[in-house]
Design a protein around this motif. Structure first.
Motif, PDB file in Angstrom:
ATOM      1  N   ASN A 131       8.300 -45.001   2.227  1.00  0.00           N
ATOM      2  CA  ASN A 131       9.644 -44.718   2.711  1.00  0.00           C
ATOM      3  C   ASN A 131      10.590 -45.902   2.585  1.00  0.00           C
ATOM      4  O   ASN A 131      11.666 -45.911   3.163  1.00  0.00           O
TER       5      ASN A 131
ATOM      6  N   GLU B 103       1.713 -50.705   7.819  1.00  0.00           N
ATOM      7  CA  GLU B 103       2.864 -49.906   7.385  1.00  0.00           C
ATOM      8  C   GLU B 103       3.541 -50.583   6.183  1.00  0.00           C
ATOM      9  O   GLU B 103       3.869 -49.922   5.195  1.00  0.00           O
TER      10      GLU B 103
ATOM     11  N   MET C  99       6.339 -46.468  11.557  1.00  0.00           N
ATOM     12  CA  MET C  99       6.029 -45.385  10.619  1.00  0.00           C
ATOM     13  C   MET C  99       6.827 -44.117  10.959  1.00  0.00           C
ATOM     14  O   MET C  99       6.320 -43.004  10.839  1.00  0.00           O
TER      15      MET C  99
ATOM     16  N   THR D  50       3.613 -47.977   3.145  1.00  0.00           N
ATOM     17  CA  THR D  50       4.734 -47.027   3.244  1.00  0.00           C
ATOM     18  C   THR D  50       5.286 -46.620   1.867  1.00  0.00           C
ATOM     19  O   THR D  50       5.248 -47.394   0.917  1.00  0.00           O
TER      20      THR D  50
END
Ligand code: FAD
Ligand code: MG
Length: 320
Positions: A48, A42, A15, A46
């Protein structure tokens, strides 16, 4: 910590954060299972990367609902509830602003005011529509994005604690980049440092806890500077700009780390006075505020101890 207990530390980067696991027995296999568990969450949560369950919801904004797994649904429900508290500074739909500011990521800069105003219109938590029966989430407007960055680490820290307990571990500590959860209590308790803002490895003081989570959120963690002004990563959902008040950091001590994560953001929005007043209704949640003028304000201290290590700071303890 007593000297007859040896501590074994295991670390990883997940993360985008340094992860630290402390155990009282040498168990490499358990440590890798814990890191795999964090990795699985994650992968679900997430924003990202191009794909995750949360990104699937975001990609379908303004188009259709997306069914997600139970933990993801529950976490989003919890994040929405926190976003709907009266005058809440917490907003799970803050994603478009977080993505635009890019604070803590490459390419961060102050967006034009008109862009911020436009993005604010697609950050309404009411527009995150949950359907209990199908376990689906629908973002009502195109361009909307859920961001669980202010709550997911707390949730995951609690799941790690539960997992360690299930595995028969009686003593352990997980630190997800500033989000700490503890299991059990070594002799003398767990000692957790309170970081001095904008200083590497310097401590204001130390907290002693047992079976508690310690979550710190600070303006010094992720920020950039432009024209001599500092912009940090906790955004005010009312203005679209970083929250600007007397605080350098807020630390929450609570049973559940998810509460700690939510409340750091809520209290950032309230500031010291309103924050202490709000916590009087929540004796299970205690806070340490660190102000820009080097004051350490403790809302109450029933479930931990605080030791000041830097005498340039002044402590006010509101315990009654
Ligand atoms: P907190 O104060 O708890 O939360 C601040 C974060 O919440 C901000 O960074 C933003 O994401 C969001 N936010 C801002 N304002 C608000 C608001 N008003 N209400 C609600 N939320 C708000 N970092 C990387 O550098 N690379 C990665 O690949 C990466 N992956 C991640 C994956 C997951 C699943 C998670 C949970 C985090 C990840 N992060 C990553 C870190 C993330 O970008 C945030 O920086 C981090 O979650 C901030 O946590 P905090 O406890 O420091 O701050
Ligand atoms: Mg938080």
């Amino acid at each position: 910590m007593s000297s007859d207990h040896r501590v074994y530390s295991y670390s990883a980067v997940l993360m985008g954060s340094p992860i630290l696991l402390k155990l009282f027995s040498h168990d490499e296999a358990l440590a890798s299972r814990v890191f795999r568990l964090i990795k699985r969450y994650e992968d679900l949560l997430t924003v990202n990367r191009a794909h995750s369950q949360v990104m699937d919801i975001n990609h379908a904004a303004g188009q259709h609902p997306v069914s997600v797994s139970r933990p993801v649904f529950e976490l989003i429900r919890c994040a929405k509830a926190a976003s709907l508290f009266k005058e809440s500074a917490f907003n799970l739909a803050i994603g478009p602003l977080v993505k635009r500011w890019k604070i803590g990521f490459k390419g961060d800069s102050v967006p034009p005011a008109a862009e911020i105003a436009a993005l604010l219109s697609i950050t309404r938590p009411e527009d995150v529509v949950l359907d209990e029966t199908s376990g689906s989430v629908f973002l009502a407007k195109a361009g909307m994005e859920i961001d669980l960055g202010a709550i997911a680490k707390g949730y995951i820290a609690d799941r790690v604690r539960d997992y360690l307990r299930k595995e028969g571990t009686t003593l352990g500590l997980i630190n997800l980049g500033g989000n700490i959860q503890t299991l059990g209590s070594p002799e003398g308790g767990w000692h957790v440092g309170l970081k001095k803002p904008f200083a590497e490895n310097e401590l204001i003081g130390s907290m002693t806890v047992e079976n508690r989570s310690v979550v710190t959120s600070g303006t010094y963690e992720r920020y950039f500077e432009q024209n001599g002004k500092r912009y940090h990563h906790i955004l005010d959902p009312r203005t679209g700009y970083p929250l600007d008040n007397e605080l350098d950091s807020v630390t929450i001590l609570s049973k559940e780390s998810i509460d700690g994560d939510i409340w750091t953001t809520l209290l950032y929005g309230m500031g010291v006075e309103k924050g202490c007043a709000a916590l009087r209704a929540r004796p299970d949640i205690e806070a340490i505020f660190v102000t820009k003028t080097k004051e350490v304000v403790i809302s109450s201290m029933h479930h931990f101890r605080f030791t000041l290590l830097d005498d340039r700071y002044r402590v006010t303890d509101n315990t009654v």
